[in-house]
Design an enzyme around this catalytic site. Sequence first.
Site, PDB file in Angstrom:
ATOM      1  N   ASP A  16      31.441 -21.265  23.225  1.00  0.00           N
ATOM      2  CA  ASP A  16      31.022 -21.516  21.908  1.00  0.00           C
ATOM      3  C   ASP A  16      29.299 -21.297  22.275  1.00  0.00           C
ATOM      4  O   ASP A  16      29.119 -22.517  23.168  1.00  0.00           O
ATOM      5  CB  ASP A  16      31.385 -22.910  21.288  1.00  0.00           C
ATOM      6  CG  ASP A  16      31.255 -22.550  19.637  1.00  0.00           C
ATOM      7  OD1 ASP A  16      31.149 -21.810  19.581  1.00  0.00           O
ATOM      8  OD2 ASP A  16      31.776 -23.711  19.132  1.00  0.00           O
ATOM      9  N   HIS A  33      25.712 -13.484  22.421  1.00  0.00           N
ATOM     10  CA  HIS A  33      27.210 -12.523  23.066  1.00  0.00           C
ATOM     11  C   HIS A  33      26.767 -11.532  24.425  1.00  0.00           C
ATOM     12  O   HIS A  33      26.855 -11.711  25.722  1.00  0.00           O
ATOM     13  CB  HIS A  33      27.510 -11.497  21.908  1.00  0.00           C
ATOM     14  CG  HIS A  33      28.043 -12.268  20.898  1.00  0.00           C
ATOM     15  ND1 HIS A  33      28.838 -14.355  21.119  1.00  0.00           N
ATOM     16  CD2 HIS A  33      27.933 -12.681  19.637  1.00  0.00           C
ATOM     17  CE1 HIS A  33      28.628 -13.823  19.597  1.00  0.00           C
ATOM     18  NE2 HIS A  33      28.580 -12.896  18.792  1.00  0.00           N
ATOM     19  N   LEU A 127      39.645 -16.128  42.972  1.00  0.00           N
ATOM     20  CA  LEU A 127      39.604 -17.153  41.610  1.00  0.00           C
ATOM     21  C   LEU A 127      40.483 -16.389  40.960  1.00  0.00           C
ATOM     22  O   LEU A 127      40.157 -14.581  40.695  1.00  0.00           O
ATOM     23  CB  LEU A 127      38.068 -16.908  41.083  1.00  0.00           C
ATOM     24  CG  LEU A 127      38.069 -17.545  39.867  1.00  0.00           C
ATOM     25  CD1 LEU A 127      38.476 -18.976  39.554  1.00  0.00           C
ATOM     26  CD2 LEU A 127      36.784 -17.217  39.270  1.00  0.00           C
TER      27      LEU A 127
HETATM   28  C1  IPE Z   1      35.892 -20.365  19.512  1.00  0.00           C
HETATM   29  O1  IPE Z   1      34.947 -20.729  18.931  1.00  0.00           O
HETATM   30  C2  IPE Z   1      36.662 -18.991  19.898  1.00  0.00           C
HETATM   31  C3  IPE Z   1      36.263 -18.780  21.075  1.00  0.00           C
HETATM   32  C4  IPE Z   1      34.720 -19.262  21.706  1.00  0.00           C
HETATM   33  C5  IPE Z   1      35.904 -17.824  21.093  1.00  0.00           C
HETATM   34  P1  IPE Z   1      34.825 -20.012  17.166  1.00  0.00           P
HETATM   35  O2  IPE Z   1      33.163 -19.677  17.260  1.00  0.00           O
HETATM   36  O3  IPE Z   1      35.308 -19.267  16.557  1.00  0.00           O
HETATM   37  O4  IPE Z   1      35.656 -21.619  16.488  1.00  0.00           O
HETATM   38  P2  IPE Z   1      35.699 -22.551  15.756  1.00  0.00           P
HETATM   39  O5  IPE Z   1      35.166 -20.983  14.512  1.00  0.00           O
HETATM   40  O6  IPE Z   1      34.150 -23.007  15.530  1.00  0.00           O
HETATM   41  O7  IPE Z   1      36.161 -22.822  15.701  1.00  0.00           O
HETATM   42  C1  IPE Z   2      31.093 -18.071  20.838  1.00  0.00           C
HETATM   43  O1  IPE Z   2      29.604 -17.757  20.039  1.00  0.00           O
HETATM   44  C2  IPE Z   2      30.997 -16.540  20.956  1.00  0.00           C
HETATM   45  C3  IPE Z   2      32.678 -16.173  19.914  1.00  0.00           C
HETATM   46  C4  IPE Z   2      32.818 -16.816  19.323  1.00  0.00           C
HETATM   47  C5  IPE Z   2      32.941 -14.692  19.925  1.00  0.00           C
HETATM   48  P1  IPE Z   2      30.167 -18.176  18.665  1.00  0.00           P
HETATM   49  O2  IPE Z   2      29.855 -16.833  18.321  1.00  0.00           O
HETATM   50  O3  IPE Z   2      30.235 -18.788  17.741  1.00  0.00           O
HETATM   51  O4  IPE Z   2      28.660 -19.285  18.052  1.00  0.00           O
HETATM   52  P2  IPE Z   2      27.788 -20.179  17.132  1.00  0.00           P
HETATM   53  O5  IPE Z   2      29.334 -20.969  17.243  1.00  0.00           O
HETATM   54  O6  IPE Z   2      27.640 -19.320  16.277  1.00  0.00           O
HETATM   55  O7  IPE Z   2      26.985 -20.614  17.811  1.00  0.00           O
HETATM   56 MG    MG Z   3      31.098 -21.019  17.252  1.00  0.00          MG
END
Ligand code: IPE
Ligand code: IPE
Ligand code: MG
Length: 238
Positions: A16, A33, A127
């Site tokens: 995240d 990303h 792995l």
């Molecule tokens: C969880 O992150 C999903 C992934 C890392 C793929 P999100 O950013 O989607 O989660 P929430 O919305 O903060 O719970």
């Molecule tokens: C995690 O990073 C990747 C996905 C959920 C696809 P985020 O895109 O959720 O990044 P934040 O949480 O908005 O910073």
């Molecule tokens: Mg996120």
Amino acid sequence: MSEENKNCRHVAIIMDGNGRWAKAQGKPRTAGHLAGADNVRTIAIAASNLGVEYLTLYAFSTENWKRSADEVNYIMKLPSFFFGKYMKEFIDRGFRMHMLGELDRLPAETRKVLDDAVEQSKQNTGLNLSIAINYGSQREILLAAKHYAEDVAEGKASLDLSEEQFESYLMTAGMPNVDLLIRTSGELRISNYLLWQIAYAELEFVPEAWPEFTPEVLARCIDQFNNRDRRFGGIKDE
Ligand code: IPE
Ligand code: IPE
Ligand code: MG
């Protein structure tokens, strides 16, 4: 595998914070990303070197379709970039790829790249690198229950079902349960990830965003894991 790490076989990570990391640098979310995808390679190598046998990474949830079409489209193109750049190296390193999630709902080109990565690495014994994409744990458990019910109806399974037998219907069939779950970027929630498989996992929430999660931070998380007392409901010997 190193002696110190003999119990941390399966590490799962909620990757995240890509968007916030990019924004903090004045870049678009997609730049986060892209940096995040590159970091998957770095951390997979580090995990393998630390003796981890299974690394299971949350890349895209069933809830992430709520994001803008531009962001979703960008993420769906990343596997092609990622495996195009690193697949040969992964094969050389002995990594075996697995996918968790309903791949049939992904764009056809994305799905092909993911299927190819699994196919090309299926003989490898190093792995086990699993990518959760269009994955949601409640959906996984629901599909497992449906599949089991079908097997009962067809006389292929009995009503007497153990936890181990139920696990064979999950997308993680054949894998050990998660030992250590890490979430990056400071959020303190599970977001529909591996709900069954983390029943007795140790949890680590780290402040670093995913693109800045380094091998050193991973090693620290595993050290902390190894210093914990996992009792599994029992009582520690005095
Ligand atoms: C969880 O992150 C999903 C992934 C890392 C793929 P999100 O950013 O989607 O989660 P929430 O919305 O903060 O719970
Ligand atoms: C995690 O990073 C990747 C996905 C959920 C696809 P985020 O895109 O959720 O990044 P934040 O949480 O908005 O910073
Ligand atoms: Mg996120």
